[in-house]
Design a protein around this motif. Structure first.
Motif, mmCIF file in Angstrom:
data_model
loop_
_atom_site.group_PDB
_atom_site.id
_atom_site.type_symbol
_atom_site.label_atom_id
_atom_site.label_comp_id
_atom_site.label_asym_id
_atom_site.label_seq_id
_atom_site.Cartn_x
_atom_site.Cartn_y
_atom_site.Cartn_z
ATOM 1 N N SER A 190 -4.647 -112.882 -13.964
ATOM 2 C CA SER A 190 -4.154 -114.170 -13.467
ATOM 3 C C SER A 190 -4.287 -114.233 -11.958
ATOM 4 C CB SER A 190 -2.681 -114.381 -13.829
ATOM 5 O OG SER A 190 -2.487 -114.435 -15.215
ATOM 6 N N ARG A 191 -4.676 -115.411 -11.482
ATOM 7 C CA ARG A 191 -4.638 -115.703 -10.046
ATOM 8 C C ARG A 191 -3.503 -116.691 -9.821
ATOM 9 N NH1 ARG A 191 -8.662 -119.860 -6.944
ATOM 10 N NH2 ARG A 191 -7.152 -120.388 -5.318
ATOM 11 N N LEU A 192 -2.500 -116.268 -9.051
ATOM 12 C CA LEU A 192 -1.344 -117.109 -8.764
ATOM 13 C C LEU A 192 -1.266 -117.357 -7.267
ATOM 14 C CD1 LEU A 192 1.351 -115.313 -10.978
ATOM 15 C CD2 LEU A 192 -0.108 -117.232 -11.618
ATOM 16 N N ASP A 193 -1.071 -118.607 -6.890
ATOM 17 C CA ASP A 193 -0.831 -118.977 -5.498
ATOM 18 C C ASP A 193 0.540 -119.631 -5.416
ATOM 19 O OD1 ASP A 193 -3.416 -118.228 -4.481
ATOM 20 O OD2 ASP A 193 -4.218 -120.015 -5.467
ATOM 21 N N ILE A 194 1.325 -119.253 -4.421
ATOM 22 C CA ILE A 194 2.631 -119.880 -4.242
ATOM 23 C C ILE A 194 2.790 -120.280 -2.778
ATOM 24 C CG2 ILE A 194 3.785 -117.616 -3.989
ATOM 25 C CD1 ILE A 194 6.220 -119.066 -5.416
ATOM 26 N N ALA A 195 2.911 -121.588 -2.558
ATOM 27 C CA ALA A 195 3.012 -122.135 -1.209
ATOM 28 C C ALA A 195 4.464 -122.451 -0.882
ATOM 29 C CB ALA A 195 2.170 -123.409 -1.092
ATOM 30 N N LEU A 196 4.885 -122.097 0.332
ATOM 31 C CA LEU A 196 6.255 -122.374 0.750
ATOM 32 C C LEU A 196 6.573 -123.863 0.652
ATOM 33 C CD1 LEU A 196 6.749 -120.139 3.934
ATOM 34 C CD2 LEU A 196 7.440 -119.671 1.588
ATOM 35 N N SER A 197 5.601 -124.713 0.989
ATOM 36 C CA SER A 197 5.854 -126.143 0.933
ATOM 37 C C SER A 197 6.113 -126.601 -0.496
ATOM 38 C CB SER A 197 4.673 -126.919 1.529
ATOM 39 O OG SER A 197 3.481 -126.671 0.795
ATOM 40 N N ASP A 198 5.398 -126.022 -1.456
ATOM 41 C CA ASP A 198 5.637 -126.363 -2.861
ATOM 42 C C ASP A 198 7.010 -125.889 -3.317
ATOM 43 O OD1 ASP A 198 3.180 -127.572 -3.164
ATOM 44 O OD2 ASP A 198 2.227 -125.842 -4.124
ATOM 45 N N VAL A 199 7.396 -124.695 -2.875
ATOM 46 C CA VAL A 199 8.709 -124.151 -3.245
ATOM 47 C C VAL A 199 9.818 -125.068 -2.749
ATOM 48 C CG1 VAL A 199 10.328 -122.251 -2.832
ATOM 49 C CG2 VAL A 199 7.938 -121.757 -3.359
ATOM 50 N N ALA A 200 9.736 -125.485 -1.487
ATOM 51 C CA ALA A 200 10.769 -126.351 -0.914
ATOM 52 C C ALA A 200 10.804 -127.700 -1.612
ATOM 53 C CB ALA A 200 10.530 -126.523 0.583
ATOM 54 N N LEU A 201 9.629 -128.306 -1.807
ATOM 55 C CA LEU A 201 9.581 -129.619 -2.437
ATOM 56 C C LEU A 201 10.082 -129.555 -3.876
ATOM 57 C CD1 LEU A 201 8.681 -132.443 -1.483
ATOM 58 C CD2 LEU A 201 6.516 -132.039 -2.669
ATOM 59 N N SER A 202 9.702 -128.512 -4.589
ATOM 60 C CA SER A 202 10.163 -128.334 -5.962
ATOM 61 C C SER A 202 11.677 -128.197 -6.016
ATOM 62 C CB SER A 202 9.497 -127.092 -6.571
ATOM 63 O OG SER A 202 10.009 -126.825 -7.856
ATOM 64 N N ALA A 203 12.249 -127.468 -5.071
ATOM 65 C CA ALA A 203 13.692 -127.226 -5.079
ATOM 66 C C ALA A 203 14.479 -128.501 -4.779
ATOM 67 C CB ALA A 203 14.044 -126.135 -4.070
ATOM 68 N N VAL A 204 14.078 -129.244 -3.742
ATOM 69 C CA VAL A 204 14.836 -130.465 -3.433
ATOM 70 C C VAL A 204 14.611 -131.513 -4.521
ATOM 71 C CG1 VAL A 204 14.838 -130.008 -0.956
ATOM 72 C CG2 VAL A 204 13.025 -131.432 -1.936
ATOM 73 N N GLY A 205 13.437 -131.487 -5.152
ATOM 74 C CA GLY A 205 13.199 -132.393 -6.273
ATOM 75 C C GLY A 205 14.087 -132.074 -7.455
ATOM 76 N N ALA A 206 14.302 -130.771 -7.707
ATOM 77 C CA ALA A 206 15.134 -130.353 -8.837
ATOM 78 C C ALA A 206 16.578 -130.801 -8.671
ATOM 79 C CB ALA A 206 15.065 -128.833 -9.001
ATOM 80 N N MET A 207 17.019 -131.005 -7.431
ATOM 81 C CA MET A 207 18.386 -131.453 -7.199
ATOM 82 C C MET A 207 18.502 -132.969 -7.138
ATOM 83 S SD MET A 207 19.835 -128.542 -4.574
ATOM 84 C CE MET A 207 18.389 -128.524 -3.515
ATOM 85 N N GLY A 208 17.376 -133.670 -7.367
ATOM 86 C CA GLY A 208 17.397 -135.124 -7.387
ATOM 87 C C GLY A 208 17.282 -135.766 -6.028
ATOM 88 N N TRP A 209 17.037 -134.994 -4.982
ATOM 89 C CA TRP A 209 17.043 -135.560 -3.640
ATOM 90 C C TRP A 209 15.836 -136.451 -3.366
ATOM 91 C CZ3 TRP A 209 18.732 -130.743 -0.260
ATOM 92 C CH2 TRP A 209 20.031 -130.385 -0.633
#
Length: 405
Positions: A190-209
């Motif tokens: 597997s090739r996995l990429d994880i971007a800090l910007s995606d992590v932040a956006l995903s997290a605030v999205g998960a809280m409904g913000w």
């Protein structure tokens, strides 16, 4: 209880700062063999603050607990070959690379799969397109500092905790485990990429913000009040402060019963035609509620509050300094934090992995000194002879003696 469930995994980590190293630290604390590879002399984070009284980095020592350390110059052809050989070596649990390398010296997923088709790579980056970012710039870009701070004209307030880095590290560790599971099921890498910007956006999205901002516009900061419910800070008679929260109806009832304000709040409900059992009502009247409760807290010392609130359903905590938190952790035999003997530093309060396996916690393991394991890893994992390693050392491709901190 076995608290080393990942003992079969062999991970190579070539990453600096927080996200990648915290991924490797989590895997190491759960039993994986994690080999951290740095340039001789250390990477950009080797002397990052805070520092110990000896001058060694407390930051580096704590993020690299339980790992092995190899110092090699992967910018040279020979060093790059060694890094590739380590990352793609055979074995059921091997063939895993976690990195945040950039530029022409980076080891790509294609480089790995040319050696081992089922290799797993986890690449940490700032933006998905490869653009640079760190936690503090991502946090600014995702809007969180504009939600934080006192009432009044909007002035962004940064926080000191690199939350997105730490969350990215945890997500990357989960990604490693998911990829290992996939490989065991299908035989595929597997090739996995994880971007800090995606992590932040995903997290605030998960809280409904994100949805909230689109539907209602930007939320204004409002000091230490909890959004959407009741929670705020109060001063005590001896100059301390406490945080008090009432999320549930039971917590709210306990708060007004302990403070003897039931009749006052009943009158408030009648005057405003509202029901303070509802979170939304408590939030809407937060300033009024706080003003009613404030004298009760101001008339008592922290010790008195502790006596009166302990054993009740009131949800609260005193504000503590980091020194106070450290002292309490050291005194608590069941704490995730325990003192260890760290080379180059001496006794150091360090933390293990926070998962509790039944009643067991993983104890923190000291970090290596930079280059502690270079010779042993090259000999054991790559089968290199001592004279061959010596020649690499003489050409400064590897550093076999631990680098002082």
């Amino acid at each position: 209880m076995n608290t080393t469930p990942l003992a079969h995994l062999q991970v190579v980590e070539c990453a600096t700062f927080v996200a990648g190293p915290s991924c490797g630290m989590s895997l190491a604390q759960l039993g994986a063999e994690v080999i951290r590879v740095d340039l001789p002399g250390g990477g950009n984070d080797h002397q990052r603050w805070p520092l110990a009284h000896t001058g060694a980095s407390l930051y580096w020592a704590n993020l690299n607990k339980g790992k092995r350390s190899v110092a090699l110059d992967y910018r040279t052809p020979e060093g790059r070959e060694l890094l590739l050989a380590l990352a793609a070596r055979p074995g059921r649990g091997a063939g895993i690379l976690v990195d945040n390398m950039v530029g022409r010296h980076r080891i790509t997923h294609e480089d790995l799969t040319a050696r081992r088709p089922d290799a797993i790579s986890v690449h940490v980056l700032g933006f998905p397109d490869g653009g640079p970012a760190v936690d503090y710039t991502v946090n600014a870009a995702v809007g969180v500092p504009n939600l934080t701070g006192p009432n009044g004209p909007a002035q962004p307030v940064n926080h000191v905790l690199p939350a997105w880095d730490l969350l990215a590290g945890s997500s990357a560790a989960l990604g490693v485990l998911a990829a290992v599971n996939r490989r065991e099921q299908t035989g595929e890498g597997s090739r996995l990429d994880i971007a800090l910007s995606d992590v932040a956006l995903s997290a605030v999205g998960a809280m409904g913000w994100l949805a909230e901002a689109e539907q209602h516009g930007d939320r204004a900061p409002h000091g230490n009040h909890l959004f959407g419910s009741f929670g705020t800070d109060f001063a005590t008679a001896d100059g301390r402060r406490v945080m008090v929260v009432a999320l549930t109806e039971g917590q709210w009832r306990a708060l007004y019963e302990v403070t003897g304000t039931a009749k006052v709040f009943a009158a408030l409900e009648a005057a405003f035609g509202t029901d303070l059992r509802a979170e939304s009502a408590r939030y809407e009247l937060r300033e009024t509620i706080a003003s009613i409760l404030r004298p009760w807290f101001a008339a008592r010392t922290l010790d008195e509050l502790t006596t009166q609130l302990t054993g009740t359903r009131v949800l609260w905590s005193p504000y503590r300094s980091m020194s106070e938190a450290a002292a309490l952790a050291r005194a608590d035999a069941g704490s995730v934090a325990r003192p260890i003997q760290q080379p180059g530093i001496g006794e150091m309060l360090a933390t293990g992995y926070p998962l509790r396996w039944a009643d067991d916690l993983t104890s923190p393991v000291p970090a290596p000194r930079l280059g502690d394991d270079t010779e042993a890893v090259l000999a054991q994992e790559l089968g290199m002879a001592a004279d061959e390693i010596g020649r690499l050392h003489d050409r400064k491709v590897v550093a076999c003696e631990p680098t002082p901190r």
